[in-house]
Design an enzyme around this catalytic site. Sequence first.
Site, PDB file in Angstrom:
ATOM      1  N   ASN A  44       0.854  -1.182   0.000  1.00 15.24           N
ATOM      2  CA  ASN A  44       0.000   0.000   0.000  1.00 15.24           C
ATOM      3  C   ASN A  44       0.891   1.233   0.000  1.00 15.24           C
ATOM      4  O   ASN A  44       1.834   1.325   0.784  1.00 15.24           O
ATOM      5  CB  ASN A  44      -0.899   0.008   1.244  1.00 15.24           C
ATOM      6  CG  ASN A  44      -1.896  -1.144   1.233  1.00 15.24           C
ATOM      7  OD1 ASN A  44      -2.485  -1.451   0.200  1.00 15.24           O
ATOM      8  ND2 ASN A  44      -2.083  -1.794   2.375  1.00 15.24           N
ATOM      9  N   HIS A  86       6.577  -1.490   3.534  1.00 12.98           N
ATOM     10  CA  HIS A  86       6.401  -2.899   3.912  1.00 12.98           C
ATOM     11  C   HIS A  86       5.642  -3.644   2.843  1.00 12.98           C
ATOM     12  O   HIS A  86       4.782  -3.096   2.159  1.00 12.98           O
ATOM     13  CB  HIS A  86       5.686  -3.026   5.268  1.00 12.98           C
ATOM     14  CG  HIS A  86       4.407  -2.248   5.363  1.00 12.98           C
ATOM     15  ND1 HIS A  86       4.399  -0.887   5.592  1.00 12.98           N
ATOM     16  CD2 HIS A  86       3.118  -2.622   5.253  1.00 12.98           C
ATOM     17  CE1 HIS A  86       3.140  -0.472   5.618  1.00 12.98           C
ATOM     18  NE2 HIS A  86       2.337  -1.508   5.399  1.00 12.98           N
TER      19      HIS A  86
HETATM   20  P1  AMP Z   1      -0.635  -0.706   5.789  1.00 14.73           P
HETATM   21  O1  AMP Z   1      -2.111  -0.427   5.754  1.00 14.73           O
HETATM   22  O2  AMP Z   1      -0.153  -1.300   4.490  1.00 14.73           O
HETATM   23  O3  AMP Z   1       0.174   0.485   6.235  1.00 14.73           O
HETATM   24  O4  AMP Z   1      -0.475  -1.867   6.845  1.00 14.73           O
HETATM   25  C1  AMP Z   1       0.163  -1.727   8.076  1.00 14.73           C
HETATM   26  C2  AMP Z   1       0.007  -3.036   8.775  1.00 14.73           C
HETATM   27  O5  AMP Z   1       0.838  -3.036   9.916  1.00 14.73           O
HETATM   28  C3  AMP Z   1      -1.417  -3.353   9.264  1.00 14.73           C
HETATM   29  O6  AMP Z   1      -1.872  -4.554   8.633  1.00 14.73           O
HETATM   30  C4  AMP Z   1      -1.252  -3.512  10.776  1.00 14.73           C
HETATM   31  O7  AMP Z   1      -2.070  -4.542  11.301  1.00 14.73           O
HETATM   32  C5  AMP Z   1       0.216  -3.813  10.901  1.00 14.73           C
HETATM   33  N1  AMP Z   1       0.838  -3.468  12.169  1.00 14.73           N
HETATM   34  C6  AMP Z   1       0.763  -2.293  12.835  1.00 14.73           C
HETATM   35  N2  AMP Z   1       1.479  -2.332  13.965  1.00 14.73           N
HETATM   36  C7  AMP Z   1       2.047  -3.568  14.024  1.00 14.73           C
HETATM   37  C8  AMP Z   1       2.916  -4.233  14.942  1.00 14.73           C
HETATM   38  N3  AMP Z   1       3.349  -3.623  16.066  1.00 14.73           N
HETATM   39  N4  AMP Z   1       3.282  -5.499  14.676  1.00 14.73           N
HETATM   40  C9  AMP Z   1       2.836  -6.114  13.567  1.00 14.73           C
HETATM   41  N5  AMP Z   1       2.039  -5.548  12.649  1.00 14.73           N
HETATM   42  C10 AMP Z   1       1.635  -4.286  12.879  1.00 14.73           C
END
Ligand code: AMP
Length: 113
Positions: free
Chosen positions: A86, A99
């Site tokens: 994203n 990511h």
């Molecule tokens: P995005 O919408 O592509 O920015 O996705 C960010 C992702 O990070 C989401 O799916 C969250 O659930 C995940 N996320 C946020 N904080 C953490 C964390 N501390 N450990 C693992 N995943 C996380």
Amino acid sequence: MDCIFCQIVAGKVPSQILYQDEEIVAFPDIRPLAPTHVLIIPKKHIPSLAHLSEADLPVMGRMVKLANQLAQRGGISQSGYRLVINCGGDAGQIVPHLHLHLLGGRRLSDALG
Ligand code: AMP
Ligand code: ZN
């Protein structure tokens, strides 16, 4: 340093590290959307795909390769999987540290948005 993923890289926020080397870390998404939902990140803080430089291309390639290896390790390379990045608000990027999402283990939606 208030970036949550930089804090995971630094070991300041606990996570189940599935893989790491000098450039990359992989860990499970805290809110999994599929039986397999792994995040693969560069250790370097790159805010989004839009900030990728020429110099970052090798690590990006290694992240994609690692996704394939983790899919194999997770037993979903035959059933299939999806890689998602994203970028920006309309795509729903909430964590401003580049990511790759590795998703699989169930039939994923046909819709891409
Ligand atoms: P995005 O919408 O592509 O920015 O996705 C960010 C992702 O990070 C989401 O799916 C969250 O659930 C995940 N996320 C946020 N904080 C953490 C964390 N501390 N450990 C693992 N995943 C996380
Ligand atoms: Zn960061």
